[in-house]
Design a protein around this motif. Structure first.
Motif, PDB file in Angstrom:
ATOM      1  N   UNK A   1       0.819  -1.000   0.001  1.00  0.00           N
ATOM      2  CA  UNK A   1       0.297   0.181   0.050  1.00  0.00           C
ATOM      3  C   UNK A   1       0.817   1.275   0.056  1.00  0.00           C
ATOM      4  N   UNK A   2       0.551   2.160  -0.972  1.00  0.00           N
ATOM      5  CA  UNK A   2       1.228   3.339  -0.875  1.00  0.00           C
ATOM      6  C   UNK A   2       0.476   4.706  -1.029  1.00  0.00           C
ATOM      7  N   UNK A   3       0.938   5.617  -0.131  1.00  0.00           N
ATOM      8  CA  UNK A   3       0.048   6.907  -0.027  1.00  0.00           C
ATOM      9  C   UNK A   3       0.254   7.582  -1.104  1.00  0.00           C
ATOM     10  N   UNK A   4      -0.870   8.432  -1.495  1.00  0.00           N
ATOM     11  CA  UNK A   4      -0.955   9.110  -2.735  1.00  0.00           C
ATOM     12  C   UNK A   4       0.231  10.174  -2.742  1.00  0.00           C
ATOM     13  N   UNK A   5       0.681  10.637  -1.411  1.00  0.00           N
ATOM     14  CA  UNK A   5       1.619  11.523  -1.544  1.00  0.00           C
ATOM     15  C   UNK A   5       3.110  10.952  -1.792  1.00  0.00           C
ATOM     16  N   UNK A   6       3.186   9.689  -1.653  1.00  0.00           N
ATOM     17  CA  UNK A   6       4.629   8.881  -1.584  1.00  0.00           C
ATOM     18  C   UNK A   6       4.939   8.454  -2.993  1.00  0.00           C
ATOM     19  N   UNK A   7       4.094   8.414  -4.290  1.00  0.00           N
ATOM     20  CA  UNK A   7       4.341   7.867  -5.301  1.00  0.00           C
ATOM     21  C   UNK A   7       4.402   9.047  -6.427  1.00  0.00           C
ATOM     22  N   UNK A   8       4.876   8.461  -7.558  1.00  0.00           N
ATOM     23  CA  UNK A   8       5.076   9.342  -8.946  1.00  0.00           C
ATOM     24  C   UNK A   8       4.354   8.316  -9.910  1.00  0.00           C
ATOM     25  N   UNK A   9       3.726   8.776 -10.926  1.00  0.00           N
ATOM     26  CA  UNK A   9       3.082   8.244 -11.768  1.00  0.00           C
ATOM     27  C   UNK A   9       4.174   8.063 -12.863  1.00  0.00           C
ATOM     28  N   UNK A  10       4.508   6.731 -13.167  1.00  0.00           N
ATOM     29  CA  UNK A  10       5.458   6.516 -14.304  1.00  0.00           C
ATOM     30  C   UNK A  10       4.716   6.527 -15.837  1.00  0.00           C
ATOM     31  N   UNK A  11       3.916   5.504 -15.783  1.00  0.00           N
ATOM     32  CA  UNK A  11       3.095   5.365 -16.963  1.00  0.00           C
ATOM     33  C   UNK A  11       1.347   5.292 -16.625  1.00  0.00           C
ATOM     34  N   UNK A  12       0.673   6.103 -17.263  1.00  0.00           N
ATOM     35  CA  UNK A  12      -0.846   5.652 -17.196  1.00  0.00           C
ATOM     36  C   UNK A  12      -1.017   4.605 -17.997  1.00  0.00           C
ATOM     37  N   UNK A  13      -2.185   3.755 -17.612  1.00  0.00           N
ATOM     38  CA  UNK A  13      -2.500   2.639 -18.232  1.00  0.00           C
ATOM     39  C   UNK A  13      -2.988   2.934 -19.498  1.00  0.00           C
ATOM     40  N   UNK A  14      -2.994   2.029 -20.654  1.00  0.00           N
ATOM     41  CA  UNK A  14      -3.354   2.232 -22.237  1.00  0.00           C
ATOM     42  C   UNK A  14      -4.917   2.108 -21.995  1.00  0.00           C
ATOM     43  N   UNK A  15      -5.502   3.088 -22.542  1.00  0.00           N
ATOM     44  CA  UNK A  15      -7.075   3.199 -22.577  1.00  0.00           C
ATOM     45  C   UNK A  15      -7.450   2.669 -23.834  1.00  0.00           C
TER      46      UNK A  15
END
Length: 95
Positions: A81-95
């Protein structure tokens, strides 16, 4: 007595403002969604994972087995589990 009421009101207002700011630290559009790949630090390691659940209010559940060297890292769990403040988005899922 009046000075005490003013001081109390100022302190109360400061706490309300601080709480409001903390709740808004991560905007909705900046939060990860299911399928996004995130990066984060845990136990001094830079990790990567795919988000599997966003049902928690302040965090996401993610699967770290997407890392090629997952087995070499000797991590205790496949998911975390990772808090929203503790991660960065590397890649958004392909839609």
């Amino acid at each position: 007595m009046a000075d005490e009421n003013i001081s109390k009101n100022l302190v109360d207002a400061a706490f309300k403002k601080k709480n409001s700011e903390e709740e808004q630290k991560v905007k909705e559009e900046d939060k990860a969604t299911i399928g996004d790949i995130i990066t984060f630090q845990k136990d001094g390691q830079q990790l990567e994972a795919v988000v599997t659940s966003v049902n928690l209010q302040n965090s996401v559940v993610c699967d770290m087995t997407i890392m090629e060297d997952f087995n070499d890292r000797n991590l205790d769990f496949e998911k975390t589990v990772v808090a929203h403040t503790n991660y960065s988005i590397k890649k958004r899922r392909d839609v």
